[in-house]
Design a protein around this motif. Structure first.
Motif, PDB file in Angstrom:
ATOM      1  N   VAL A 215      10.934  23.992   8.191  1.00 40.83           N
ATOM      2  CA  VAL A 215      10.065  25.059   7.682  1.00 40.83           C
ATOM      3  C   VAL A 215       9.931  26.254   8.623  1.00 40.83           C
ATOM      4  O   VAL A 215      10.004  27.403   8.165  1.00 40.83           O
ATOM      5  CB  VAL A 215       8.671  24.480   7.328  1.00 40.83           C
ATOM      6  CG1 VAL A 215       7.685  25.591   6.963  1.00 40.83           C
ATOM      7  CG2 VAL A 215       8.797  23.489   6.179  1.00 40.83           C
ATOM      8  N   PRO A 216       9.720  26.061   9.952  1.00 44.86           N
ATOM      9  CA  PRO A 216       9.491  27.231  10.817  1.00 44.86           C
ATOM     10  C   PRO A 216      10.601  28.268  10.787  1.00 44.86           C
ATOM     11  O   PRO A 216      10.331  29.472  10.721  1.00 44.86           O
ATOM     12  CB  PRO A 216       9.353  26.603  12.214  1.00 44.86           C
ATOM     13  CG  PRO A 216       8.866  25.223  11.966  1.00 44.86           C
ATOM     14  CD  PRO A 216       9.539  24.795  10.702  1.00 44.86           C
ATOM     15  N   GLY A 217      11.867  27.836  10.826  1.00 39.34           N
ATOM     16  CA  GLY A 217      12.973  28.787  10.783  1.00 39.34           C
ATOM     17  C   GLY A 217      13.009  29.562   9.479  1.00 39.34           C
ATOM     18  O   GLY A 217      13.225  30.783   9.467  1.00 39.34           O
ATOM     19  N   LEU A 218      12.788  28.864   8.367  1.00 40.27           N
ATOM     20  CA  LEU A 218      12.776  29.524   7.065  1.00 40.27           C
ATOM     21  C   LEU A 218      11.602  30.483   6.964  1.00 40.27           C
ATOM     22  O   LEU A 218      11.724  31.588   6.401  1.00 40.27           O
ATOM     23  CB  LEU A 218      12.714  28.474   5.955  1.00 40.27           C
ATOM     24  CG  LEU A 218      12.796  28.963   4.511  1.00 40.27           C
ATOM     25  CD1 LEU A 218      14.046  29.790   4.279  1.00 40.27           C
ATOM     26  CD2 LEU A 218      12.746  27.782   3.542  1.00 40.27           C
ATOM     27  N   LEU A 219      10.463  30.092   7.514  1.00 42.36           N
ATOM     28  CA  LEU A 219       9.283  30.965   7.517  1.00 42.36           C
ATOM     29  C   LEU A 219       9.552  32.251   8.293  1.00 42.36           C
ATOM     30  O   LEU A 219       9.217  33.358   7.830  1.00 42.36           O
ATOM     31  CB  LEU A 219       8.094  30.224   8.107  1.00 42.36           C
ATOM     32  CG  LEU A 219       6.803  31.036   8.294  1.00 42.36           C
ATOM     33  CD1 LEU A 219       6.298  31.549   6.952  1.00 42.36           C
ATOM     34  CD2 LEU A 219       5.738  30.205   8.999  1.00 42.36           C
ATOM     35  N   LEU A 220      10.153  32.135   9.464  1.00 40.35           N
ATOM     36  CA  LEU A 220      10.463  33.321  10.266  1.00 40.35           C
ATOM     37  C   LEU A 220      11.444  34.235   9.540  1.00 40.35           C
ATOM     38  O   LEU A 220      11.306  35.462   9.565  1.00 40.35           O
ATOM     39  CB  LEU A 220      11.034  32.895  11.626  1.00 40.35           C
ATOM     40  CG  LEU A 220      10.047  32.263  12.603  1.00 40.35           C
ATOM     41  CD1 LEU A 220      10.762  31.777  13.858  1.00 40.35           C
ATOM     42  CD2 LEU A 220       8.941  33.246  12.980  1.00 40.35           C
TER      43      LEU A 220
END
Length: 354
Positions: A215-220
């Protein structure tokens, strides 16, 4: 003399009033539709966290989200449902904003990353990693992103010979997509039978097994490139007028187009790397949002919210509407295929006009 000036000023104001009124109506409609779509997405997000083999109350869902430990609920909501919901939300927004950018910039509803080969490039890289190299996780995502960018660069450069042409880009993209899909089929036919199910599950576009680490990479990616596309929404509407008009209005078309293409491709490639190629979301989100907000307004954000709503609703439908659970990409494919046929028939009747 003074009376003449006063008369001319009053006439000018009368002419401007309808223009201002129309602008205010479009702005109000855009705001209302965006708020309504955001509310719909919020409801679907809560539905994703609520629905499951065991249903928890809204109060329990909120307590888990706030970090409280509740036996059973913490694992089901925090470990299983929350990553699935966030992945669907962010991937849907990425697909929707990127697809709308391509369609608006090239002034053609067929100019979707699903159609012009970008998604197929990412899919080929992922299948190659899964079947041939026997790897998974971050390496698959990295390969999918790099290959998606490379395919987009190739299509863009081939279509740019002489002068840029949106129609040429679409035709070249369709040809490259056919070639990449053939390569995917070849890899599946030559693969070990034990590796094929994993590849097919990824190719269908699925939120099954999503983990919070994705999730964090996609969020960024969505925050950075999505916000960039939203900020360039006005320039995108100017590009829709055509190259000569955009240049006349002082727009640096080459630079703006390159930034938009890179941003849209990175969103598509990263979202595809995480969830697989969820069919037709990028293709449908823009036209649906455009119908809702009407002409004359930048609809990058509404398209992103529409894409998110499509993915979340399709996943809920695939999980709970049938006796067998279907991946989200199967449901969106069922919805998108008839629209594609309708669009092709319409364009054929109107002589190619979208």
């Amino acid at each position: 003399m003074i009376k003449d000036e006063m008369f001319n000023n009053s006439m000018s104001k009368n002419k401007l009033n309808p223009v201002r009124a129309g602008f205010q109506r479009r702005k109000a409609r855009l705001t209302a539709v965006t708020i309504a779509l955001a509310f719909l997405v919020l409801v679907l997000c809560l539905g994703m966290l609520y629905m499951g083999n065991t249903r928890y109350s809204l109060k329990e869902v909120i307590r888990v989200l706030l970090g409280e430990q509740i036996k059973g609920a913490t694992f089901a909501i925090g470990t299983l449902r929350l990553p699935r919901m966030l992945s669907g939300l962010l991937a849907g927004m990425a697909f929707g904003m990127a697809g709308n950018t391509f369609q608006t910039m090239l002034r053609n509803p067929l100019a979707s990353p699903d159609i012009i080969g970008v998604t197929s490039g990412s899919s080929l890289a992922a299948v190659f990693c899964i079947i041939v190299m026997k790897v998974s996780g971050n390496l698959v995502s990295l390969a999918a992103v790099i290959t998606g960018l490379a395919v987009a660069f190739l299509v863009y450069m081939l279509s740019k010979r002489g002068s840029f042409s949106g129609g040429r880009l679409i035709l070249i993209g369709i040809g490259i997509q056919a070639m990449l899909n053939a390569a995917i089929s070849f890899l599946l036919l030559r693969a070990n039978q034990y590796d094929v199910p994993a590849a097919l599950r990824w190719l269908s576009g699925s939120l099954n097994g999503m983990q919070m680490k994705a999730v964090p990479g996609l969020l960024l990616a969505v925050l950075f490139f999505g916000c960039l596309l939203v900020l360039l929404g006005r320039q995108l509407k100017i590009l829709e007028l055509g190259e000569p008009s955009a240049i006349t209005l002082g727009l640096r078309t080459e630079r703006i187009r390159l930034v938009m293409v890179l941003s849209a491709v990175f969103l598509i490639a990263y979202a595809t790397a995480v969830t697989g190629p969820i069919a037709f979301v990028a293709f449908l989100a823009g036209p649906i949002a455009g119908r809702l907000i009407g002409a004359g307004s930048a609809n990058v954000l509404p398209a992103g919210l529409t894409g998110a709503a499509m993915v979340l609703l399709a996943d809920l439908t695939g999980q709970f509407a049938f006796d067998i659970r279907f991946p989200v990409g199967i449901i969106t494919g069922i919805l998108g295929a008839p629209y594609l046929l309708y669009l092709l028939i319409r364009m054929n009747k109107t002589g190619g006009a979208a």
